[in-house]
Design an enzyme around this catalytic site. Sequence first.
Site, PDB file in Angstrom:
ATOM      1  CB  CYS A 118      32.398  58.145 -40.145  1.00  0.00           C
ATOM      2  SG  CYS A 118      31.520  56.656 -39.628  1.00  0.00           S
ATOM      3  CG  HIS A 254      32.790  58.190 -44.346  1.00  0.00           C
ATOM      4  ND1 HIS A 254      33.611  57.165 -43.942  1.00  0.00           N
ATOM      5  CD2 HIS A 254      31.569  57.928 -43.805  1.00  0.00           C
ATOM      6  CE1 HIS A 254      32.923  56.328 -43.183  1.00  0.00           C
ATOM      7  NE2 HIS A 254      31.686  56.765 -43.085  1.00  0.00           N
ATOM      8  CG  ASN A 284      31.022  53.130 -42.795  1.00  0.00           C
ATOM      9  OD1 ASN A 284      32.120  53.583 -42.497  1.00  0.00           O
ATOM     10  ND2 ASN A 284      29.897  53.726 -42.466  1.00  0.00           N
TER      11      ASN A 284
END
EC number: 2.3.1.180
Length: 327
Positions: A118, A254, A284
């Site tokens: 990520c 993020h 996500n």
Amino acid sequence: MRYARIAGSGSFLPKKIVSNEELVSTLLLRGIETSDEWIVQRTGIRQRHLANSEESTSYMATEAAKLALLDAKIKSSNIDLIIVATSTSDKIFPSVACLVQSNIMATSAAAFDIQAACSGFVYALTIANNFIRSGSARNVLVIGSEVFSRIVDWNDRKTCVLFGDGAGAIVLSESKESDRSIIASDIHSDGTCSEILQVNSYVDKKGIITGDHFVSMDGQSVFKKAVNVLEKSAIEICNKSGIALSNIDWFIPHQANIRIINMLGRKLNIPSNKLIVTVDNHANTSAASIPLAFDKARKDGRIRMNNLVLMQGVGGGFTWGSILISI
């Protein structure tokens, strides 16, 4: 002196949208107890986009790249380098970046993928900035693209509610203006924490794919680690740049979990109206989450010229990083 500025951005989201209510109905049929309220309270997620069989990582990356090039008013033939951040490549090789290079006919571009989970997009921007600053490239296409829905165990309530699919792209171009450029970056890793967030799958000595090919996560450990390292990284990048945290206009963390975002905001005293949040609609999307959020906020008019934007990523590895940009 050479600097790297953001010349354009673009994004792609799969057409299929799955709401919490739809997901809950499917999970209940499998005997997995959950609810919309449970998901929203613990994650902030209300829906996610899920790719169909035709929407591969390279397909989504290509569509986002086309829009970014159009926005930047740059021909694909003028791109010198393509970097794709992804953990869900179409194939072991060739890279997604090479497939994108072919799809958009960027005949002059070198191309490669990076894998930092990520955090990948922040890592990729840092690499692209260094290529431009060194004179090795003038225009770099940086993409985050993921189909995490294909590595999620849809029988695991802890992870299946968290992820979505999508792609975001940014064109970085050479500039002589230091006041509209990437100002500083800060990237780190800690391999001793590799087991708290991983996909433990590999090809064994007999050539057989073995292990668990689904995402596994120690949620509590990830939460603590993420908040701690992102707080330190934000402070570090402000020290590097000489810019006070209070002078930054927008924060794009993020988009993993609203609780991480809110906790980080409280620790750094960031007003909620300075936080770009898309986790509610996108879930996500791993390496795609930052460029997706940036493109949305830029296109809806929140992020404007001369704004200071701090992007932060954190993910498996364990990896994390920050990058400060003057738009």
